[in-house]
Scaffold this active site. Structure first.
Site: not given
Lengths: 218, 218
Positions: B178-180, B208
DNA sequence: CAAGTATTCTCTTGATTACTTGAATAGGGA
DNA sequence: TCCCTATTCAAGTAATCAAGAGAATACTTG
């Protein structure tokens, strides 16, 4: 990675189209009025105390950002919000703004509370009153806005008519007035008018579209 | 009633201060980056591929609207969002924008899906995986952003290091990156890197701070 | 105290925006 | 068909804003 930059630039440029539409006091007030229901250019201009040409141009900008839609009806052009989510966005901006700029809270206090003898009715209180049915719940907005949606069980009593209606009412039932929202003075004015006639009443804490149950009934 | 007009003008002028701050692509991107955690002017300028002076001025505008706060730390000045509500406002703008402008959805589809062999992990799926504990949940953002908050049970594996870490991992456990957020390509890139090494993995649907449980754990 | 660096300030240019005024358009009703 | 009215368009002006370059500031580190 210049490709990623191009993608981000395009993306945030699109987001900023909405941001730019929200960057003018006039346009925010227009959206706030339109959140109460569809309206013509002329009536919006009258409420804003601005020229029709000016309002027309602001509406064009809002339409370009696709925040509003227009539709011809007789000789009038009726504008409406393009999506109910926009009301939530408006309230979010107002909430953030009020959270950050203490002066707004102070103004609101100064405008709303000092003239108000009785404390406003909270949401829970009002829900109980509506459930019991033992209340005159009056919608003091213009009749057209009542027609576009109102709280369950509310009576339409536009502000100029408040002084006429209350006389035929049962003195023992409480009177509660509501209006467009947190920043609208109509309910405040209605309470004041009634007080000058020796009638006790209260206003609600929030407006129609901040009602927790979602959209009001037709 | 000119007094009511003055009050409304002042009120919507205040709201528009927030609106004006949101009216620039650069500033929206700055806010989006700051939603991942506090950052220095220099690192923001690097991410935006803009000059430091330009970013500094945009930050000043955001600070005047009280959307961000600054704080000196060593030779750097660290900026952070002034209030968590601002993240919600950002997401609201992005949601409205994506709802109104279909091209954003199309771009996102084009950028994210065609390179992606496996479909993204939905929020419910991920919650089940986290609960079971049987998953390599990797946070591919820079380490500083992981430090400022991350999903429960996540490992910090910044994008440049993805190729090194996976080799010591148990092949049978699934890998989820996962990322921003919805518009960040990092997780997508990580999945692609792993695929080139013959390792299957998937990315999450959201980032997130769109996590439903609220703020991630420290 | 001095040197070095991250950040901010200042000023300029070009572009965009807001508002007003007056004319044009486009429907609807007679 | 012709007029009437709500709305939009167009032009001009004043104001605001975006971005870059270079100087100035403020803080840390030696």
């Amino acid at each position: 990675m210049p490709k990623a930059r191009a993608w981000k630039d395009a993306l945030y440029h699109e987001f900023a189209r909405v941001g730019k539409a929200l960057a003018s006091p006039r346009r925010l007030e227009l959206l706030d009025l339109l959140s109460q229901g569809p309206k013509s250019v002329e009536s919006l201009a009258h409420e804003l105390e601005a020229t029709v040409a000016n309002v027309s141009q602001h509406l064009r900008i809002l339409a370009q950002a696709q925040l509003v839609q227009s539709q011809r009806s007789g000789t009038f052009v009726i504008y409406r919000l393009a999506h109910p989510h926009i009301v939530a966005l408006l309230h979010q901006i107002q909430a953030v703004s009020e959270g950050l700029h203490a002066e707004i809270r102070e103004w609101r206090q100064a405008c709303l509370s000092d003239r108000d003898a009785l404390p406003p009715v909270t949401t829970q209180e009002l829900q109980q009153l509506i459930a019991s049915g033992d209340v005159y719940l009056i919608d003091v907005r213009p009749a057209a806005e009542y027609a576009a949606g109102h709280l369950p069980g509310a009576l339409s009593v536009p502000l100029p008519e408040v002084a006429c209606h209350f006389q035929h009412w049962d003195d023992s039932r409480p009177i509660v007035a509501y209006c467009r929202g947190r920043y609208c003075l109509y309910a405040q004015d209605a309470v004041e008018i009634l007080r000058q006639h020796g009638v006790k009443s209260r206003r609600t804490e929030v407006g129609v579209w901040e009602w927790p149950g979602g959209a009001p009934v037709e």
